[in-house]
Design an enzyme around this catalytic site. Structure first.
Site, PDB file in Angstrom:
ATOM      1  N   MET A  93      -9.572 -18.702   7.276  1.00 15.07           N
ATOM      2  CA  MET A  93     -10.622 -18.724   8.135  1.00 15.07           C
ATOM      3  C   MET A  93     -11.292 -19.381   8.487  1.00 15.07           C
ATOM      4  O   MET A  93     -12.708 -18.798   8.695  1.00 15.07           O
ATOM      5  CB  MET A  93     -10.703 -17.204   8.649  1.00 15.07           C
ATOM      6  CG  MET A  93      -9.174 -16.312   8.988  1.00 15.07           C
ATOM      7  SD  MET A  93      -8.421 -17.042   9.967  1.00 15.07           S
ATOM      8  CE  MET A  93      -9.469 -16.391  11.812  1.00 15.07           C
ATOM      9  N   LEU A  96     -12.303 -26.141   8.340  1.00 12.97           N
ATOM     10  CA  LEU A  96     -12.811 -27.318   7.143  1.00 12.97           C
ATOM     11  C   LEU A  96     -13.100 -28.755   7.498  1.00 12.97           C
ATOM     12  O   LEU A  96     -13.377 -29.356   8.892  1.00 12.97           O
ATOM     13  CB  LEU A  96     -11.113 -28.194   7.426  1.00 12.97           C
ATOM     14  CG  LEU A  96     -10.029 -27.171   6.563  1.00 12.97           C
ATOM     15  CD1 LEU A  96      -8.442 -27.678   7.296  1.00 12.97           C
ATOM     16  CD2 LEU A  96      -9.733 -26.318   5.328  1.00 12.97           C
ATOM     17  N   ASN A 110      -0.968 -26.538   9.873  1.00 13.98           N
ATOM     18  CA  ASN A 110      -1.170 -25.343   9.875  1.00 13.98           C
ATOM     19  C   ASN A 110      -0.062 -24.210  10.938  1.00 13.98           C
ATOM     20  O   ASN A 110       0.600 -25.160  12.245  1.00 13.98           O
ATOM     21  CB  ASN A 110      -2.846 -25.205  10.397  1.00 13.98           C
ATOM     22  CG  ASN A 110      -2.992 -24.296  11.386  1.00 13.98           C
ATOM     23  OD1 ASN A 110      -2.943 -22.801  10.561  1.00 13.98           O
ATOM     24  ND2 ASN A 110      -3.540 -24.236  12.260  1.00 13.98           N
ATOM     25  N   HIS A 112      -0.074 -21.963  14.118  1.00 17.23           N
ATOM     26  CA  HIS A 112      -0.907 -20.961  15.049  1.00 17.23           C
ATOM     27  C   HIS A 112      -0.005 -20.350  16.451  1.00 17.23           C
ATOM     28  O   HIS A 112       0.786 -20.779  16.634  1.00 17.23           O
ATOM     29  CB  HIS A 112      -1.557 -22.236  16.290  1.00 17.23           C
ATOM     30  CG  HIS A 112      -2.198 -21.487  17.334  1.00 17.23           C
ATOM     31  ND1 HIS A 112      -3.700 -21.418  16.471  1.00 17.23           N
ATOM     32  CD2 HIS A 112      -2.761 -21.238  18.301  1.00 17.23           C
ATOM     33  CE1 HIS A 112      -4.477 -20.404  17.508  1.00 17.23           C
ATOM     34  NE2 HIS A 112      -4.050 -20.727  19.021  1.00 17.23           N
TER      35      HIS A 112
END
Length: 209
Positions: A93, A96, A110, A112
């Site tokens: 969380m 970046l 990632n 999602h």
């Protein structure tokens, strides 16, 4: 002999996707090695999961650093020391910066909880319910520094039932994540998904537009 893919998982919470990945490694469904957990919350349950799995951890508190770039520079040193070939974000969380995104461009993914590009960002399950859509799902994508905007690697759809609440829908989505994410990582490990080709193609498209 081909060297096994070395993975670092970034997580901030319970670590259910971390667990799914480590379970896949232990069962032989994922032909890779999880070498490092990076976590910005030392008290998070994922840390205990890593310790139980024998995975080394790098724990930090962002407030102890002068900037995001500062702690990411230290993380990058750890990744290079461990010869990490793939960074897997699993409920991390933190936004970046270019420090990590540039260094691991095309080698950072990632998961999602929506069918991107619909409902990026936080509270994707709530967004889907509030918009009244009938279908949502899970997306695995390359991280490009934008808000869940990188090239899509895989998606799986899920029909929203009339009885679904945010809690029940999130639970069903998590079940899909726990199955799909290890499968995508395995496809990267065995070369079925070639991240370099996808990332390079996306970069060229961006230069043309």
């Amino acid at each position: 002999m081909i060297e096994r893919l070395r993975i670092a998982v970034f997580a901030s919470g319970s670590g259910s996707n971390f667990q799914a990945l480590t379970d896949a490694v232990q069962s032989g469904k994922l032909d890779a090695d999880i070498e490092l957990l990076v976590c910005d919350k030392p008290e998070a349950p994922v840390v205990q999961r890593a310790e139980a799995a024998g995975v080394e951890t790098f724990l930090f508190r962002p407030k102890d650093y002068p900037s995001r770039e500062a702690y990411e520079a230290e993380i990058l040193e750890r990744l290079r020391d461990k010869k990490i070939g793939l960074v897997v974000l699993a409920g991390y969380m933190r936004i970046l910066t270019h420090v990590l995104v540039d260094a691991y461009w095309g080698r950072m993914i990632n998961v999602h909880p929506s069918l991107l590009p619909s409902f990026p960002g936080l509270h994707a399950v709530r967004q889907a319910l509030n918009h009244g859509v009938k279908i949502t799902g899970v997306t695995v994508h390359i991280v490009d520094g934008g808000l869940d905007s990188g090239p899509i690697l895989a998606q799986r759809a899920l029909v929203i039932g009339p009885e679904d609440t945010e809690e029940t829908l999130a639970e069903r989505i998590h079940e899909i994540e726990h199955e799909l994410y290890p499968q995508v990582v395995q496809a990267i490990a065995d070369g079925s998904i070639k991240l370099d080709d996808i990332a390079t193609s996306k970069e060229k498209d961006g230069m043309k537009s």
